[in-house]
Motif scaffolding. Structure first.
Motif, short mmCIF file in Angstrom:
data_model
loop_
_atom_site.label_atom_id
_atom_site.label_comp_id
_atom_site.label_asym_id
_atom_site.label_seq_id
_atom_site.Cartn_x
_atom_site.Cartn_y
_atom_site.Cartn_z
N ARG A 6 1.17 -1.29 -0.35
CA ARG A 6 -0.22 -0.25 -0.11
C ARG A 6 0.27 1.10 -0.06
O ARG A 6 2.04 1.24 1.07
CB ARG A 6 -1.00 0.15 1.26
N GLU A 7 0.71 2.53 -1.01
CA GLU A 7 0.80 3.47 -1.11
C GLU A 7 0.33 4.81 -0.74
O GLU A 7 -0.54 4.17 -1.00
CB GLU A 7 2.04 3.63 -2.21
N PRO A 8 0.38 5.94 -0.05
CA PRO A 8 -0.43 6.56 -0.61
C PRO A 8 -1.56 7.28 -1.55
O PRO A 8 -0.74 6.72 -3.04
CB PRO A 8 0.20 8.23 0.15
N SER A 9 -2.68 6.76 -1.74
CA SER A 9 -2.93 7.27 -2.77
C SER A 9 -2.41 9.03 -3.48
O SER A 9 -2.20 9.77 -2.63
CB SER A 9 -4.09 7.42 -2.97
N GLN A 10 -2.21 8.85 -4.82
CA GLN A 10 -1.88 10.07 -5.42
C GLN A 10 -3.24 11.22 -5.29
O GLN A 10 -2.15 12.73 -4.95
CB GLN A 10 -1.70 10.31 -7.32
N GLU A 11 -4.03 11.32 -4.83
CA GLU A 11 -5.08 11.99 -4.64
C GLU A 11 -4.69 11.91 -3.64
O GLU A 11 -4.37 13.81 -2.86
CB GLU A 11 -6.24 12.05 -4.70
N LEU A 12 -4.34 12.04 -2.12
CA LEU A 12 -4.07 12.33 -0.23
C LEU A 12 -2.21 12.54 -0.85
O LEU A 12 -2.46 14.05 -0.25
CB LEU A 12 -3.74 11.03 -0.39
N MET A 13 -1.44 12.23 -2.19
CA MET A 13 -0.18 12.75 -1.91
C MET A 13 -0.07 14.43 -2.57
O MET A 13 0.24 15.66 -1.89
CB MET A 13 0.75 11.90 -3.00
N MET A 14 -1.46 14.70 -3.57
CA MET A 14 -1.85 15.67 -3.84
C MET A 14 -2.28 16.30 -3.25
O MET A 14 -1.86 18.06 -2.95
CB MET A 14 -3.19 15.75 -4.76
N LEU A 15 -3.03 15.78 -2.41
CA LEU A 15 -4.02 17.32 -1.02
C LEU A 15 -2.79 17.28 -0.17
O LEU A 15 -2.75 18.64 0.38
CB LEU A 15 -4.79 16.18 -0.07
N ARG A 16 -2.08 16.46 0.38
CA ARG A 16 -0.70 16.50 0.90
C ARG A 16 0.38 17.75 0.42
O ARG A 16 0.80 18.85 1.14
CB ARG A 16 -0.18 15.70 1.50
N GLY A 17 0.58 17.42 -0.84
CA GLY A 17 1.04 18.39 -1.20
C GLY A 17 0.34 19.56 -1.34
O GLY A 17 1.58 21.45 -1.12
N LEU A 18 -0.82 19.86 -1.95
CA LEU A 18 -1.55 21.42 -1.85
C LEU A 18 -1.49 22.21 -0.76
O LEU A 18 -2.23 23.29 -0.16
CB LEU A 18 -3.24 21.25 -2.99
N LYS A 19 -1.82 20.88 0.86
CA LYS A 19 -2.19 21.95 1.92
C LYS A 19 -1.62 23.17 2.69
O LYS A 19 -2.15 24.09 3.27
CB LYS A 19 -2.21 20.53 3.35
#
Length: 302
Positions: A6-19
């Motif tokens: 399992r890896e963090p989803s792309q969407e989660l990574m994008m949200l983390r990047g935008l936060k």
DNA sequence: GGAGCTACGGTCCTACGTCA
DNA sequence: TGACGTAGGACCGTAGCTCC
């Protein structure tokens, strides 16, 4: 055996990047919290199922597409011609079911996760038959958070509550099963059918020029102050990271958020925002990427 | 074709970390 | 504490692209 981790989803990574770069409204903040919590719940479930990996093939976080229906399965375990699917929910608090509708602790209607489990079960069974596998599918809805309780739910549903989890894992562990060649073939087949997420409908709108520039600490998502010598130090969570690691992380974040943009020294220099010399960026890029072109037309790729 | 712009690289100096 | 190595900053030259 674990054949897909399992890896963090792309969407989660994008949200983390935008936060840290964008002002999130409450809805967006809640959505990121929901995704983070979900991911943590899935990781906790992976930890619990580790002892089962000796006798079952595990595939975590698989997204499949069938007849234009995209569906994601948190975890799958295959052994002795049986496929278990696990939909993991990290809900917290007291939930109530009324007239087949699910209500969260603050009385909001939430999607009925049983419908999601039933849909996945049906689509997966259909897929297996199409591919010529005779495996039976057994789906489970797992509630991982010990602070969760569900009221007024009929019995006999494929739900595993937090208090039952250890016994459930123990039960699976004592089943006389083994990995057959057919199980391996199915696992490989499902792995080959896995697709990356294609829609991120809940991402906030963003534009390069309006995003705040800087390098955010991976621990607390707060921006770093300029590096001291060759490393960054987070004053908030005391995390330390080398400048190279931080630049590479920022580069991946930039490419994830702006996949169509060319990666240049200047663009990454601007994106990182904390360096005084572009050469720091260039050096990392040259050491980790391939360079195309020269001068104004040069860019990097991996 | 030339001017202007952008990106990269060379050189020198300074700052900082490591080690004896 | 001083020598040494490494990284960063400043300045300048060169190369390639765009536009007129």
């Amino acid at each position: 055996m674990l054949i897909k981790d399992r890896e963090p989803s792309q969407e989660l990574m994008m949200l983390r990047g935008l936060k840290p770069r964008l002002h999130f409204n409450n809805e967006e903040k809640n959505y990121l919290d929901y995704k983070e919590k979900g991911f943590q719940g899935e990781l906790a479930f992976d930890k619990l199922t580790e002892p089962l990996r000796e006798k079952m093939v595990f595939l975590n976080d698989v997204t499949l597409k069938q007849n234009n229906n995209e569906y994601q399965i948190d975890s799958m375990a295959i052994a002795s011609n049986k496929l278990h699917t696990f939909e993991v929910k990290n809900y917290e608090g007291d939930y109530i079911v009324k007239d087949n509708k699910w209500f969260s602790p603050n009385n909001n209607i939430v999607k009925n996760p049983l419908l999601q489990v039933q849909r996945t079960d049906a689509l997966l069974t259909q897929l297996l038959r199409e591919k010529g596998f005779r495996h039976t599918v057994e789906s489970h809805l797992i509630f991982i958070n010990p602070e969760f309780h569900l009221y007024d739910i009929p019995s006999g549903l494929p739900i595993v509550y937090p208090a039952q989890l250890n016994r459930f894992i123990e039960m699976l562990n004592t089943e006389p099963v083994k990995i057959t060649p057919s199980d391996m073939k199915l696992a490989q087949s499902l792995l080959s059918l896995h697709i990356n997420e294609s829609t991120y409908s809940n991402l906030p709108n963003y534009d390069y020029h309006t995003l705040q520039k800087g390098i955010a600490c991976p621990g607390c998502l707060k921006f770093y102050s300029p590096p001291i010598y060759t490393s960054f130090y987070c004053e908030s969570c005391q995390l330390q990271e080398s400048t190279e690691q931080a630049v590479l992380r920022s580069m991946e974040e930039f490419q994830l958020l702006f996949p169509s943009e060319k990666l240049t020294t200047n663009r990454l220099f601007d994106w990182c925002g904390v360096f005084k010399d572009k050469r720091t960026i260039r050096k990392v890029l040259q050491g980790n990427c391939q360079q195309q072109g020269h001068g104004v037309s040069s860019y990097f790729f991996r």
